[in-house]
Write a protein that holds these residues in place. Structure first.
Motif, PDB file in Angstrom:
ATOM      1  N   HIS A   1       0.828  -1.213   0.000  1.00 45.52           N
ATOM      2  CA  HIS A   1       0.000   0.000   0.000  1.00 45.52           C
ATOM      3  C   HIS A   1       0.856   1.253   0.000  1.00 45.52           C
ATOM      4  O   HIS A   1       1.914   1.294   0.641  1.00 45.52           O
ATOM      5  CB  HIS A   1      -1.026  -0.003   1.136  1.00 45.52           C
ATOM      6  CG  HIS A   1      -0.471  -0.054   2.531  1.00 45.52           C
ATOM      7  ND1 HIS A   1      -0.304   1.083   3.302  1.00 45.52           N
ATOM      8  CD2 HIS A   1      -0.077  -1.085   3.307  1.00 45.52           C
ATOM      9  CE1 HIS A   1       0.169   0.730   4.491  1.00 45.52           C
ATOM     10  NE2 HIS A   1       0.327  -0.580   4.522  1.00 45.52           N
TER      11      HIS A   1
ATOM     12  N   HIS B   1     -14.956   0.182  10.277  1.00 47.00           N
ATOM     13  CA  HIS B   1     -14.488  -0.755   9.254  1.00 47.00           C
ATOM     14  C   HIS B   1     -14.017  -2.046   9.888  1.00 47.00           C
ATOM     15  O   HIS B   1     -13.980  -2.173  11.119  1.00 47.00           O
ATOM     16  CB  HIS B   1     -13.422  -0.162   8.336  1.00 47.00           C
ATOM     17  CG  HIS B   1     -12.167   0.263   9.047  1.00 47.00           C
ATOM     18  ND1 HIS B   1     -11.410  -0.611   9.783  1.00 47.00           N
ATOM     19  CD2 HIS B   1     -11.535   1.450   9.125  1.00 47.00           C
ATOM     20  CE1 HIS B   1     -10.366   0.026  10.272  1.00 47.00           C
ATOM     21  NE2 HIS B   1     -10.413   1.287   9.904  1.00 47.00           N
TER      22      HIS B   1
ATOM     23  N   GLY C   1      -1.177  -7.299  14.175  1.00 45.05           N
ATOM     24  CA  GLY C   1      -1.812  -6.310  13.307  1.00 45.05           C
ATOM     25  C   GLY C   1      -2.660  -6.984  12.238  1.00 45.05           C
ATOM     26  O   GLY C   1      -2.780  -8.211  12.199  1.00 45.05           O
TER      27      GLY C   1
HETATM   28  N1  BES Z   1       1.481  -2.821   8.148  1.00 38.37           N
HETATM   29  C1  BES Z   1       0.317  -2.849   8.979  1.00 38.37           C
HETATM   30  C2  BES Z   1       0.013  -4.231   9.526  1.00 38.37           C
HETATM   31  C3  BES Z   1       0.997  -4.591  10.581  1.00 38.37           C
HETATM   32  C4  BES Z   1       0.974  -3.921  11.776  1.00 38.37           C
HETATM   33  C5  BES Z   1       1.950  -5.533  10.363  1.00 38.37           C
HETATM   34  C6  BES Z   1       1.906  -4.191  12.749  1.00 38.37           C
HETATM   35  C7  BES Z   1       2.904  -5.795  11.321  1.00 38.37           C
HETATM   36  C8  BES Z   1       2.893  -5.115  12.514  1.00 38.37           C
HETATM   37  C9  BES Z   1      -0.861  -2.319   8.222  1.00 38.37           C
HETATM   38  O1  BES Z   1      -0.543  -1.241   7.393  1.00 38.37           O
HETATM   39  C10 BES Z   1      -1.843  -1.795   9.222  1.00 38.37           C
HETATM   40  O2  BES Z   1      -1.523  -0.932   9.968  1.00 38.37           O
HETATM   41  N2  BES Z   1      -3.044  -2.301   9.203  1.00 38.37           N
HETATM   42  C11 BES Z   1      -4.108  -1.769   9.975  1.00 38.37           C
HETATM   43  C12 BES Z   1      -5.361  -2.253   9.342  1.00 38.37           C
HETATM   44  C13 BES Z   1      -6.576  -1.510   9.736  1.00 38.37           C
HETATM   45  C14 BES Z   1      -6.501  -0.034   9.473  1.00 38.37           C
HETATM   46  C15 BES Z   1      -7.774  -2.100   9.052  1.00 38.37           C
HETATM   47  C16 BES Z   1      -4.005  -2.220  11.414  1.00 38.37           C
HETATM   48  O3  BES Z   1      -3.525  -3.313  11.710  1.00 38.37           O
HETATM   49  O4  BES Z   1      -4.394  -1.433  12.287  1.00 38.37           O
END
Ligand code: BES
Ligand code: ZN
Length: 462
Positions: A86, A362, A398
């Motif tokens: 992203h 969401h 996450g």
């Molecule tokens: N890159 C993260 C997911 C992640 C977080 C991977 C921590 C490893 C460690 C991703 O961009 C993210 O922040 N996702 C959001 C999704 C939400 C907004 C639906 C999250 O986990 O809060």
């Protein structure tokens, strides 16, 4: 590999300055004042995909656009790899807590500091760079490659699910590779076996029509802040379990092998605690820290708003109170079902003297996978080659909402290999990505593709 390694060495400084250019675009998807910037970041990816040698275009979604790149030179019988990332970022506030401005990337002490350095521009860039090197030096890739970079991941990917449904044929792939997470520790790479899902809502409590004098009205008119506090306090019991009726019904047990693997990971509670600065760790009784983070669902208050919070004292009876509340989910919990459970619970515990509303924001489904197959093996071997140590299998607390949908709609197996490090400050001030992982990450991906090059390994996964 020698030719591509040399090319990497020659290109590294240029890559760093290109990444900096990308990081300078404040593509904050949550803020409409940054809509033009967010689109600009999408176009930037399209341009990079083109200069790397892929066909690319910016596709409209109704929300922020998708940057899509395609290279189909391996032919219709060869497997197809989907690379997902992203280009949007989280808001950078509070700005005063950044050591250097969030959209002015700098290298300090071997770290690239900028919003998006780790999540996810820096990691998406690794893939663009690796593809460029391979196409420039070899003229071809061992598999067909589709790159999909979205601009709404940080706001729950609302347009991506319909987009994937609509372009299902075009996006068809055998595997999807994602770098949007962290290694288990410095020097210890990891491949993920799980991500948690998410169900996010706002609880709004309304009392009087407008704020009132807390002396002239307090005691006779309900206080929404107090009511909200009482509602929030009902969400957990004393053992840290979530109280929504039926909440744990869909939680499935983890297999012994995975649990045993987690138990032997080199992890120290005290180091973890110290890294956060919190005086103590806490969570659901009966589970260790990694289990609490990866294998158990949670309920957190993400924000609270009510009454007067400025300097000094103001004697006011607030008319409204609001809490942002989110649940991290594990297989097989369903976000929509959890929001229904929250609605029912809140309706049951809320007193009749205020108006209480639950508004869904969401969500995303949890993901869990059995780590196996040709692409997984290639990723594992490539990490070992680049970092000199075999990766460990880890979970992740996450969420990346689209992962489960990719597997479901496209039938592609997801491979999650992240290059950030723990403590990368994703979503927080001073987000960083290790400068050395610019090279290591690209090196890993070059090794990954070269392993797919062996004809005996490129068999279509069943
Ligand atoms: N890159 C993260 C997911 C992640 C977080 C991977 C921590 C490893 C460690 C991703 O961009 C993210 O922040 N996702 C959001 C999704 C939400 C907004 C639906 C999250 O986990 O809060
Ligand atoms: Zn993020």
């Amino acid at each position: 590999m020698k030719d591509v390694r040399e090319e990497l060495g020659r290109s590294l400084d240029r890559f760093r300055s290109e990444l900096f250019e990308f990081l300078r675009i404040p593509s904050v998807s949550a803020r409409s004042e940054h809509d033009a910037d967010t689109r600009r970041a999408g176009s930037w990816v399209v341009e990079r995909l083109r200069s790397a040698g892929l066909d690319a275009e910016l596709l409209e979604t109704g929300g922020h656009p998708v940057a899509l790149g395609e290279w189909r030179g391996a032919g219709p019988d060869a497997p197809t790899l989907l690379v997902y990332g992203h280009y949007d970022v989280q808001p950078a506030e509070p700005l005063e807590l950044w050591t250097s401005p969030p959209f002015e990337p700098v290298v300090r002490d071997g770290r690239i500091y900028a919003r998006g350095a780790a999540d996810d521009k820096g990691q998406l860039f690794l893939h663009l760079a690796a593809l460029e090197i391979l196409l420039a030096t070899r003229g071809s890739l061992p598999v067909n490659v589709v790159v999909l970079a979205e601009g709404e991941e940080e706001v729950g990917s609302p347009s991506l699910l319909p987009f994937v449904e609509r372009w299902k044929e075009r996006l068809g792939a055998d595997a999807v590779v994602i770098s949007d997470s962290a290694m288990f520790a410095e020097g210890l790479p990891s491949l993920l076996f799980s991500l948690r899902g998410l169900a996010y809502a706002e609880i709004r409590v309304q009392g009087a029509r407008s704020d009132l004098h807390s002396g002239a009205y307090g005691g006779a008119v309900p206080n929404p802040a107090m009511t909200l506090a009482r509602i929030l306090a009902t969400l957990h019991d004393e053992s840290g379990r979530i109280t929504l009726p039926g909440f744990y019904d869909d939680v499935v047990e983890w297999d012994e092998e995975t649990r045993a693997g987690v138990a032997v990971l080199p992890f120290d509670d005290e180091d973890f605690r110290a890294g956060t600065g919190a005086p103590a760790l806490s969570g659901e009784s009966g589970f260790g820290t990694l289990e609490r983070l990866w294998m158990r669902p949670t309920c957190e208050v993400n924000g609270l708003l009510s009454g007067y919070t400025g300097e000094g004292a103001k004697t006011v009876l607030p008319a409204r109170a609001m809490a942002k509340v989110s649940f991290r989910l594990v297989p097989d919990q369903d976000p929509a079902r959890v929001i229904d459970q929250l609605r029912m619970h809140v309706a049951r515990v809320a007193p009749g003297d205020v108006i209480v509303e639950v508004v869904e924001l969401h969500g995303g489904r949890p993901w869990r996978a059995r780590p196996e197959g040709v692409f997984f093996e290639a990723a594992r071997d490539a990490l070992e080659e680049a970092f000199g140590v075999a990766p460990v299998l880890t979970g992740e607390g996450g969420s990346i909402p689209i992962v489960t949908e990719f597997e479901r709609i496209l039938g592609a197996k997801a491979i999650l290999l992240g290059f950030a490090l723990p403590g990368a400050n994703m979503h927080a001030p001073d987000e960083w990505f290790p400068d050395a992982h610019l090279e290591k990450g690209i090196e890993t991906l070059l090794a990954f593709y070269s392993r797919l090059d062996r004809p005996d390994r490129v068999v279509r996964p069943a």
